[in-house]
Design an enzyme around this catalytic site. Structure first.
Site, PDB file in Angstrom:
ATOM      1  N   HIS A 527       0.828  -1.203   0.000  1.00  0.00           N
ATOM      2  CA  HIS A 527       0.000   0.000   0.000  1.00  0.00           C
ATOM      3  C   HIS A 527       0.866   1.257   0.000  1.00  0.00           C
ATOM      4  CE1 HIS A 527      -3.496  -2.515   1.960  1.00  0.00           C
ATOM      5  NE2 HIS A 527      -3.166  -2.905   0.746  1.00  0.00           N
TER       6      HIS A 527
HETATM    7  C1  LIG Z   1       0.447  -7.494  -4.533  1.00  0.00           C
HETATM    8  C2  LIG Z   1      -0.486  -6.400  -4.155  1.00  0.00           C
HETATM    9  C3  LIG Z   1      -1.586  -6.683  -3.340  1.00  0.00           C
HETATM   10  C4  LIG Z   1      -2.479  -5.676  -2.982  1.00  0.00           C
HETATM   11  N1  LIG Z   1      -3.628  -6.001  -2.341  1.00  0.00           N
HETATM   12  C5  LIG Z   1      -4.610  -5.061  -2.219  1.00  0.00           C
HETATM   13  C6  LIG Z   1      -5.914  -5.414  -1.759  1.00  0.00           C
HETATM   14  O1  LIG Z   1      -6.226  -6.584  -1.499  1.00  0.00           O
HETATM   15  N2  LIG Z   1      -6.835  -4.405  -1.617  1.00  0.00           N
HETATM   16  C7  LIG Z   1      -6.542  -3.102  -1.908  1.00  0.00           C
HETATM   17  O2  LIG Z   1      -7.404  -2.250  -1.731  1.00  0.00           O
HETATM   18  N3  LIG Z   1      -5.321  -2.745  -2.358  1.00  0.00           N
HETATM   19  C8  LIG Z   1      -4.363  -3.699  -2.559  1.00  0.00           C
HETATM   20  N4  LIG Z   1      -3.146  -3.350  -3.080  1.00  0.00           N
HETATM   21  C9  LIG Z   1      -2.860  -1.917  -3.321  1.00  0.00           C
HETATM   22  C10 LIG Z   1      -3.516  -1.314  -4.565  1.00  0.00           C
HETATM   23  O3  LIG Z   1      -3.630  -2.284  -5.594  1.00  0.00           O
HETATM   24  C11 LIG Z   1      -2.667  -0.108  -5.018  1.00  0.00           C
HETATM   25  O4  LIG Z   1      -2.574   0.814  -3.969  1.00  0.00           O
HETATM   26  C12 LIG Z   1      -3.283   0.607  -6.219  1.00  0.00           C
HETATM   27  O5  LIG Z   1      -3.499  -0.322  -7.254  1.00  0.00           O
HETATM   28  C13 LIG Z   1      -2.384   1.736  -6.698  1.00  0.00           C
HETATM   29  O6  LIG Z   1      -3.000   2.402  -7.774  1.00  0.00           O
HETATM   30  P1  LIG Z   1      -2.284   3.557  -8.623  1.00  0.00           P
HETATM   31  O7  LIG Z   1      -3.285   4.008  -9.636  1.00  0.00           O
HETATM   32  O8  LIG Z   1      -1.705   4.556  -7.708  1.00  0.00           O
HETATM   33  O9  LIG Z   1      -1.074   2.818  -9.332  1.00  0.00           O
HETATM   34  P2  LIG Z   1      -1.089   1.532 -10.343  1.00  0.00           P
HETATM   35  O10 LIG Z   1      -2.373   0.809 -10.273  1.00  0.00           O
HETATM   36  O11 LIG Z   1       0.160   0.821 -10.066  1.00  0.00           O
HETATM   37  O12 LIG Z   1      -1.052   2.237 -11.750  1.00  0.00           O
HETATM   38  C14 LIG Z   1       0.091   2.792 -12.334  1.00  0.00           C
HETATM   39  C15 LIG Z   1       0.135   2.361 -13.794  1.00  0.00           C
HETATM   40  O13 LIG Z   1       1.024   3.199 -14.501  1.00  0.00           O
HETATM   41  C16 LIG Z   1       1.807   2.422 -15.384  1.00  0.00           C
HETATM   42  N5  LIG Z   1       3.032   3.182 -15.626  1.00  0.00           N
HETATM   43  C17 LIG Z   1       3.981   3.508 -14.721  1.00  0.00           C
HETATM   44  N6  LIG Z   1       4.937   4.251 -15.307  1.00  0.00           N
HETATM   45  C18 LIG Z   1       4.574   4.407 -16.610  1.00  0.00           C
HETATM   46  C19 LIG Z   1       5.162   5.083 -17.728  1.00  0.00           C
HETATM   47  N7  LIG Z   1       6.319   5.756 -17.607  1.00  0.00           N
HETATM   48  N8  LIG Z   1       4.526   5.016 -18.931  1.00  0.00           N
HETATM   49  C20 LIG Z   1       3.351   4.341 -19.060  1.00  0.00           C
HETATM   50  N9  LIG Z   1       2.759   3.692 -18.039  1.00  0.00           N
HETATM   51  C21 LIG Z   1       3.363   3.732 -16.821  1.00  0.00           C
HETATM   52  C22 LIG Z   1       1.994   1.114 -14.644  1.00  0.00           C
HETATM   53  O14 LIG Z   1       2.338   0.072 -15.518  1.00  0.00           O
HETATM   54  C23 LIG Z   1       0.633   0.927 -13.965  1.00  0.00           C
HETATM   55  O15 LIG Z   1      -0.274   0.216 -14.777  1.00  0.00           O
HETATM   56  C24 LIG Z   1      -2.231  -4.330  -3.416  1.00  0.00           C
HETATM   57  C25 LIG Z   1      -1.140  -4.046  -4.210  1.00  0.00           C
HETATM   58  C26 LIG Z   1      -0.277  -5.065  -4.606  1.00  0.00           C
HETATM   59  C27 LIG Z   1       0.892  -4.723  -5.496  1.00  0.00           C
END
Ligand SMILES: Cc1cc2nc3c(=O)[nH]c(=O)nc-3n(C[C@H](O)[C@H](O)[C@H](O)COP(=O)(O)OP(=O)(O)OC[C@H]3O[C@@H](n4cnc5c(N)ncnc54)[C@H](O)[C@@H]3O)c2cc1C
Ligand SMILES: *[C@@H]1O[C@H](CO)[C@@H](O)[C@H](O)[C@H]1NC(C)=O
Ligand SMILES: *[C@@H]1O[C@H](CO)[C@@H](O)[C@H](O)[C@H]1NC(C)=O
Ligand SMILES: *[C@@H]1O[C@H](CO)[C@@H](O)[C@H](O)[C@H]1NC(C)=O
Ligand SMILES: *[C@@H]1O[C@H](CO)[C@@H](O)[C@H](O)[C@H]1NC(C)=O
Ligand SMILES: *[C@@H]1O[C@H](CO)[C@@H](O)[C@H](O)[C@H]1NC(C)=O
Ligand SMILES: *[C@@H]1O[C@H](CO)[C@@H](O)[C@H](O)[C@H]1NC(C)=O
Ligand SMILES: *[C@@H]1O[C@H](CO)[C@@H](O)[C@H](O)[C@H]1NC(C)=O
Ligand SMILES: *[C@@H]1O[C@H](CO)[C@@H](O)[C@H](O)[C@H]1NC(C)=O
Ligand SMILES: *[C@@H]1O[C@H](CO)[C@@H](O)[C@H](O)[C@H]1NC(C)=O
Length: 592
Positions: A527
């Site tokens: 997280h």
């Molecule tokens: C293993 C795991 C288990 C988890 N379990 C839970 C759970 O059970 N419940 C819950 O609520 N949360 C859970 N989480 C946390 C939650 O999934 C994350 O906090 C959330 O997905 C983050 O979202 P975000 O939009 O900030 O980033 P992300 O969803 O990581 O999105 C970022 C995206 O940007 C892309 N990207 C990055 N840099 C570039 C670039 N330069 N060019 C193009 N694309 C790029 C990446 O590939 C990615 O797809 C878990 C996370 C993980 C990793």
């Protein structure tokens, strides 16, 4: 550009289809999955970076979103209702990926360290093994699926409009969230939480309320995962363009005005060719960075927004000095107690949570999947596969290295992997860290430091949590369920130390000191957040301070991780900001 094209573009834009002309007709467009607007990056027909001023300019969009993750997908779908949107995602599609699609493959997916994998491993300088999503749908494609909303207090402190928040959560829930079928391990932990006083029982609810509850999940009753990528189905196909395998390397700025203005991006396709995409000339066109808590600060730094010293160290020219980019990073510490059981238990990730008044949450996971022998024993969330295999970089995975890995695994206590574990997560850790660039290549994960337990309050709460887990293990409900012969806490803690997969040196006196146990066995619940925090890097509308035409909308803007688990709120935020931006531009005619 020939007259034919001018006429054709005009014609097509009348039909609101102008954007399609930017893409060559060859190659897969993923229509077989019902998403005709998703294409591989190589189909984008801009010229190479050297001729930006001429033909590259024809590829213009009202919004360019970098990162098709948890917030990027709902945001793109929403904005496309009234404006042209280009969504750029560095990973591939999740739809046909067996590792992503099934609950039973949770640990296999995390252990896959190939460049095509949906998860990209990294190890923070703290010695904790961690993972980043690299796939359309982002974290929702590799996470444990537990879905639970932010508290109303969190919503108020974020300055969000509670009415629009309450309309945005159900937009997500209708499309991809399910009620869980409570697994036996989860039921035992739920009943024990109530027995030790984490009450009342709030039943099944998305809401964040003190006590014990069952939350939602993005896995359906067949164990199939539904991800943020499916939210793209709510987009407007005539205005939405999604490129996968599109790695954005840099944001481009016009620096001739008073403030730098974001005007476009440079990205690389799956064949290594570079492309450029630009914003349309319409007023208030914007680039939105939704690349996650590591990707977003990294991209700002590589684009020239960051501390002068850090940029200078990497020979990057300064577009805007802001020493807070990549600071304020935080990862909620997670510690686990393994509990062996007489009989093998059904696999489960997270379905229930105890929201305590101690500033910590109690959750649990269980199960062995298909096999439980010494080589294949795994443990859902904290599998030995995740820990040890991912520390061998792909290039060094020689037969000898793999043999060593298997040998080392035999020293893991087998009994720890029979049964399940209870975990505690520290809410709102006060320990903060930062990231530093290690190269100017966007594909290299920066060096990340979380400084777990550097603040005494975090450590104190961890110890409280271990004591609470001890009570749970000793509770009538739990001991009846687990049927272990010996539930001496000392033994369980010893075993939990041995089964632990972080790279932190272990002490032998952990049972004498729960503080030492916390420090030695800290792992991540993934997280992690911060790096582009509100008030320091972005304002309360998520606009990057000091520049025009640029926002950051994702988990990197959080000072604290919302809810017991963040994904619900991250997706909500994508929808919420999309609606808000449409209303700000169009007023009530936005139709949302
Ligand atoms: C293993 C795991 C288990 C988890 N379990 C839970 C759970 O059970 N419940 C819950 O609520 N949360 C859970 N989480 C946390 C939650 O999934 C994350 O906090 C959330 O997905 C983050 O979202 P975000 O939009 O900030 O980033 P992300 O969803 O990581 O999105 C970022 C995206 O940007 C892309 N990207 C990055 N840099 C570039 C670039 N330069 N060019 C193009 N694309 C790029 C990446 O590939 C990615 O797809 C878990 C996370 C993980 C990793
Ligand atoms: C996507 O591909 C299918 C099959 O190749 C084709 O029929 C369809 O027109 C394409 N859609 C777009 C938007 O190009
Ligand atoms: C799933 O992950 C395993 C490794 O954990 C890997 O060998 C396999 O190729 C992956 N499968 C897919 C479809 O990506
Ligand atoms: C939003 O929903 C929550 C429950 O999920 C409720 O407590 C709150 O009062 C609602 N707020 C508004 C403004 O409707
Ligand atoms: C780019 O890669 C795709 C496979 O993803 C391939 O089909 C295509 O021919 C390649 N194009 C070029 C110009 O190399
Ligand atoms: C920065 O430039 C200097 C001088 O050209 C060079 O020695 C150094 O290696 C460069 N650093 C990086 C990170 O590229
Ligand atoms: C890494 O970043 C931190 C905080 O931004 C800074 O204090 C430190 O000097 C940086 N480390 C290096 C090696 O530049
Ligand atoms: C736990 O480990 C310590 C140190 O290795 C050891 O002294 C102690 O006897 C162990 N306790 C149990 C119950 O196994
Ligand atoms: C545990 O051991 C470490 C180093 O071996 C020591 O620093 C620490 O004080 C010990 N703790 C207790 C409670 O004995
Ligand atoms: C915005 O889109 C919605 C839904 O597609 C539509 O109903 C509305 O009329 C549009 N508004 C404008 C100003 O185009």
């Amino acid at each position: 550009m020939g007259l034919f094209w001018v006429v054709k573009l005009l014609f097509l834009s009348l039909l609101s289809l102008n954007i399609l002309s930017c893409f060559s007709s060859q190659g897969e467009n993923f229509s077989k999955f019902g998403y005709p607007y998703i294409r591989r990056a190589s189909t984008f027909s801009s010229s190479s970076s050297s001729s930006a001023s001429s033909s590259g300019r024809q590829n213009t969009f009202d919004y360019i979103i970098v990162g098709g993750g948890t917030s990027g997908c709902p945001l793109a779908a929403t904005l496309s209702q009234n404006f042209s949107v280009l969504l750029l995602e560095r990973g591939g599609v999740p739809f046909s990926n067996f590792n992503v699609s099934y609950l039973k493959n949770f640990h296999i997916s995390l252990a896959d360290t190939s460049p095509e994998s949906a998860s990209q491993p990294f190890v923070s300088t703290d010695g904790v093994i961690n993972s980043r999503a690299r796939v359309l749908g982002g974290g929702t494609c590799i996470n444990a699926g537990f879905y639970t909303r932010a508290s109303t207090r969190y919503v108020a402190s974020a300055g969000w409009d509670p009415k629009l928040v309450n309309e945005s959560f159900p937009w997500i829930e209708r499309q991809i969230v399910h009620w869980p079928k409570l697994a036996p391990w989860q039921k035992a932990v739920k009943d024990s939480l109530l027995e030790v006083g984490v009450s009342p029982f709030n039943g099944f609810t998305y809401d964040h309320i003190f006590g014990t509850k069952v939350g939602g999940t993005i896995f359906d009753k067949f164990g199939r995962r539904h991800t943020a990528a499916e939210l793209l189905a709510s987009g407007n196909p005539a205005k939405l363009n999604v490129l996968v395998h599109a790695t954005v390397q840099k944001i481009l700025f016009d620096t001739t005005g008073k403030k730098p203005k974001a005007v476009g991006v440079i990205f690389k396709d799956e064949n290594g060719s570079q492309h450029q995409a630009f914003l349309s000339k319409r007023l208030s066109s914007e680039i939105i960075v939704s690349s996650g808590a590591i990707g977003s600060p990294q991209l700002l730094l590589l684009s020239g927004i960051g501390s002068k010293a850090e940029l200078k160290r990497m020979n990057l020219s300064v577009v805007l000095a802001n020493k807070f980019v990549g600071k304020g990073m935080s990862d909620n510490p997670m510690n686990t107690v393994f509990i062996p059981t007489k009989n093998a238990v059904e696999q489960s990730l997270i379905q229930t949570v105890g929201i305590t008044k101690l500033g910590l949450y109690i959750e649990a996971s269980s199960g062995f999947g298909q096999s439980s022998n010494s080589i294949h024993c795994h443990h859902g969330i904290m599998s030995a596969e995740i820990g040890q295999l991912s520390t061998i970089p792909p290039k060094q995975r020689t037969p000898k290295a793999i043999e060593e890995f298997i040998q080392n695994k035999q020293y893991l206590p087998h009994e720890a992997f029979k049964g399940g574990f209870i975990l505690e997560k520290i809410a709102s850790p006060l320990s903060k860290g930062h990231l530093n660039l290690t190269s100017t290549n966007i594909e290299d994960t920066p060096s990340v430091t979380f400084n777990y337990f550097s603040h005494p309050s975090d450590l104190r709460r961890c110890v409280d949590g271990i004591r609470m887990m001890e009570k749970i293990v000793r509770s009538k409900h739990f001991s009846n369920y687990a049927q272990c012969d010996d539930v001496s806490m000392e033994k369980l803690l010893n075993m939990s130390v041995k089964a632990n997969v972080n790279l932190i040196p272990k002490h032998t006196n952990v049972t004498a000191s729960l503080e030492q146990f916390c420090r030695d066995t800290v792992i991540t619940i993934w997280h992690y957040h911060g790096g582009c925090n509100v008030g320091r890097v972005v304002d309360s509308d998520y606009k990057v301070l000091g520049v025009n035409g640029l926002r950051v909308i994702d988990g990197s803007t959080f000072n604290n991780s919302p809810g017991t688990n963040p994904q619900a709120t991250v997706m909500m935020m994508g929808r919420y900001m999309g609606v808000k931006m449409l209303r700000d531009r169009l007023g009530r005619t936005a139709g949302v």
